[in-house]
Design an enzyme around this catalytic site. Sequence first.
Site, short mmCIF file in Angstrom:
data_model
loop_
_atom_site.label_atom_id
_atom_site.label_comp_id
_atom_site.label_asym_id
_atom_site.label_seq_id
_atom_site.Cartn_x
_atom_site.Cartn_y
_atom_site.Cartn_z
N CYS A 11 32.48 -113.36 -39.13
CA CYS A 11 32.51 -112.04 -39.78
C CYS A 11 31.44 -111.93 -40.85
CB CYS A 11 33.88 -111.81 -40.40
SG CYS A 11 34.33 -113.14 -41.50
N ASN A 49 37.79 -117.03 -33.79
CA ASN A 49 36.50 -117.64 -34.17
C ASN A 49 36.62 -118.74 -35.21
OD1 ASN A 49 37.05 -115.82 -36.21
ND2 ASN A 49 34.94 -115.17 -36.46
N GLU A 61 44.89 -115.11 -28.81
CA GLU A 61 45.23 -115.48 -27.43
C GLU A 61 44.42 -116.69 -26.97
OE1 GLU A 61 44.16 -112.36 -24.75
OE2 GLU A 61 44.74 -113.49 -22.96
N GLY A 70 42.84 -103.98 -37.35
CA GLY A 70 43.36 -104.02 -38.72
C GLY A 70 43.91 -102.67 -39.15
N SER A 99 30.87 -119.46 -47.96
CA SER A 99 32.32 -119.65 -47.90
C SER A 99 32.74 -120.98 -48.53
CB SER A 99 32.79 -119.64 -46.44
OG SER A 99 32.45 -118.41 -45.84
N GLU A 124 41.47 -108.89 -43.60
CA GLU A 124 40.10 -109.46 -43.58
C GLU A 124 39.47 -108.98 -42.29
OE1 GLU A 124 38.68 -111.11 -45.92
OE2 GLU A 124 40.31 -111.83 -47.19
N GLU A 136 41.13 -114.01 -50.28
CA GLU A 136 41.70 -115.29 -49.85
C GLU A 136 40.94 -116.42 -50.55
OE1 GLU A 136 41.67 -115.04 -45.51
OE2 GLU A 136 43.66 -114.15 -45.59
P1 NAP Z 1 40.71 -108.95 -32.84
O1 NAP Z 1 40.51 -108.54 -31.44
O2 NAP Z 1 40.93 -107.89 -33.86
O3 NAP Z 1 41.94 -109.96 -32.83
C1 NAP Z 1 42.40 -110.61 -33.99
C2 NAP Z 1 43.87 -110.95 -33.81
O4 NAP Z 1 44.62 -109.75 -33.67
C3 NAP Z 1 44.16 -111.77 -32.55
O5 NAP Z 1 45.21 -112.66 -32.82
C4 NAP Z 1 44.60 -110.68 -31.58
O6 NAP Z 1 45.41 -111.15 -30.55
C5 NAP Z 1 45.40 -109.80 -32.50
N1 NAP Z 1 45.58 -108.45 -31.98
C6 NAP Z 1 44.74 -107.69 -31.25
N2 NAP Z 1 45.28 -106.49 -31.00
C7 NAP Z 1 46.51 -106.49 -31.59
C8 NAP Z 1 47.56 -105.55 -31.71
N3 NAP Z 1 47.47 -104.32 -31.17
N4 NAP Z 1 48.67 -105.89 -32.39
C9 NAP Z 1 48.77 -107.11 -32.96
N5 NAP Z 1 47.83 -108.06 -32.89
C10 NAP Z 1 46.69 -107.75 -32.21
O7 NAP Z 1 39.51 -109.82 -33.39
P2 NAP Z 1 38.80 -111.10 -32.70
O8 NAP Z 1 37.95 -110.64 -31.59
O9 NAP Z 1 39.81 -112.17 -32.44
O10 NAP Z 1 37.90 -111.59 -33.93
C11 NAP Z 1 36.67 -111.04 -34.21
C12 NAP Z 1 36.77 -110.02 -35.32
O11 NAP Z 1 37.40 -110.60 -36.47
C13 NAP Z 1 35.40 -109.57 -35.80
O12 NAP Z 1 35.42 -108.19 -36.06
C14 NAP Z 1 35.21 -110.36 -37.10
O13 NAP Z 1 34.32 -109.76 -38.01
C15 NAP Z 1 36.61 -110.39 -37.63
N6 NAP Z 1 36.79 -111.50 -38.57
C16 NAP Z 1 36.93 -111.20 -39.90
C17 NAP Z 1 37.04 -112.23 -40.82
C18 NAP Z 1 37.20 -111.94 -42.28
O14 NAP Z 1 37.55 -112.87 -43.02
N7 NAP Z 1 36.95 -110.73 -42.75
C19 NAP Z 1 37.03 -113.57 -40.39
C20 NAP Z 1 36.89 -113.83 -39.01
C21 NAP Z 1 36.77 -112.78 -38.12
P3 NAP Z 1 44.79 -111.44 -29.09
O15 NAP Z 1 43.84 -112.55 -29.26
O16 NAP Z 1 45.99 -111.77 -28.29
O17 NAP Z 1 44.12 -110.15 -28.67
#
Ligand code: NAP
Length: 482
Positions: free
Chosen positions: A287, A154, A180, A236, A444, A253, A461
């Site tokens: 997020c 995102n 991805e 996470g 932010s 995060e 961060e």
């Molecule tokens: P996600 O599904 O958790 O994926 C985030 C990253 O983790 C991607 O690069 C993903 O790779 C990788 N990943 C997924 N499963 C993994 C595993 N088993 N082992 C290692 N890496 C793995 O999250 P998203 O859908 O991309 O993003 C949305 C989420 O991020 C929301 O919950 C949002 O709140 C959170 N977010 C938090 C912040 C913050 O600063 N707190 C900022 C932005 C977003 P793939 O893409 O290949 O699956």
Amino acid sequence: MSSVQIREQAYIDGAWTTPSTQKTYQIVNPATGEVLANVADCSADDATLAVEAAHRAFGPWSKKTAKERSVILKKWFDLIMEHQAELARMMTMECGKPINESMGEVVYGASFVEWFAEEAKRVYGDIIPPPKGDRKVMAIKQPIGVSTAITPWNFPLAMITRKCAPALAAGCTAVVKPAEATPLTALALAELGAKAGLPKGVFNVVTASHGKDVGAVLTQHPLVKKVSFTGSTPVGKQLLKQAADTVKKSSMELGGNAPFIVFDDADIDAAISGAIASKYRNTGQTCVCVNRFLVQDGIYDQFAKALADRVSKMTIGNGLEESTEQGPLINQAAINKVTELVDDATSSGANVLTGGPRSDIGSLFYAPTVLTNVTDKMRVFNEEIFGPVAPLFRFKTEEDAIRMANDTPFGLAAYFYTQDMGRIWRVAESLEYGMVGINEGIISTEVAPFGGVKESGLGREGSKYGIDEYVEIKYLCLGGLD
Ligand code: NAP
């Protein structure tokens, strides 16, 4: 000025690299379904090569003076800004973000590179008054080593720079696994980093269609000393467990469930503007996007009507069109989740004031939506919507608002609107969140500490604190000085 190319190979040890498997996967524009590129589908072996390269590069990079690293980072910042329009276009094409927001993300992402280029020179230690006269007591800060970054789709640029700029500034080296769906911006960043003079191995990008295998290396390899993840809370938690075996320093995060509290005494116009900015940015996919609007009884109907009026006028479409305010969601799973949450609410009595699916524009579009008559028994109270849906909950007293706001395992961002100074302090101090916007919906910035409490994460961060995540404090005791 040469243009930034679409790169399809991974960037490992200063070279564009074909993965050991020879495999690629498609990157698809979510607004149109068009295939943008076929990108390297790296394996655990490729990730291992990147970690080893980062380890080799760590010695010489960490031994450069802070000023030398700072100069290279500043050049990287300049190049990112020179290529702002191209990077924004690439970002919009791979993640659907409206182009004006992508232009903004490039500025936001670059700001961390500039900020930490400056902070590199300010990693001070301490000289501590000793307990005995024959010795000197000191604390020095040293870069931790190879750091890895696993980032979400995102914010394809800013989530990488928010981690890697402080890492590189401190003297660490980095291996990034972008999401991805959005590797193109990450690879462009690597190209600009190389042009800026980052030595080989200092910044590596390993792309993959299956995060798991590459992620296992980035969280478990013994040469990795620091793991930084931004993404969903379940992933996470999994990565923290993986990093625990070798006790790696970790920053997380994670997801949020942001409340946006509107008190009866709020400036309604300001609250509506803040609500629009905070809820509908990136089509509700950040997020820190509002997840729950908590609106006091006395102004509930007025707020709901004013919000629905504004929301119903938003322009939906392909993010590349300048007029677009709401782009597509990232994929079918996101559409399914939003649809399920809205169906769950409406089947229990919530009303749709405006919005709903927009398959006439494309299969991944969902119109910005406002729901009223929502209660804490519905799934939207507990689950991260990650889409353009604003559920409006009703509350009576300040205590009710605080209780409802804190009634979640998440604690990333919260917002509230009031003009009462006493209430500002009471509520700000009572909210169990890492960040609180008070009469402000967009919070932010590189100068402030970004991060969550509870199950929204660990670490901060940006700001002067961000670089601490990439250093170790070493205590030196110099004795025998009589
Ligand atoms: P996600 O599904 O958790 O994926 C985030 C990253 O983790 C991607 O690069 C993903 O790779 C990788 N990943 C997924 N499963 C993994 C595993 N088993 N082992 C290692 N890496 C793995 O999250 P998203 O859908 O991309 O993003 C949305 C989420 O991020 C929301 O919950 C949002 O709140 C959170 N977010 C938090 C912040 C913050 O600063 N707190 C900022 C932005 C977003 P793939 O893409 O290949 O699956």
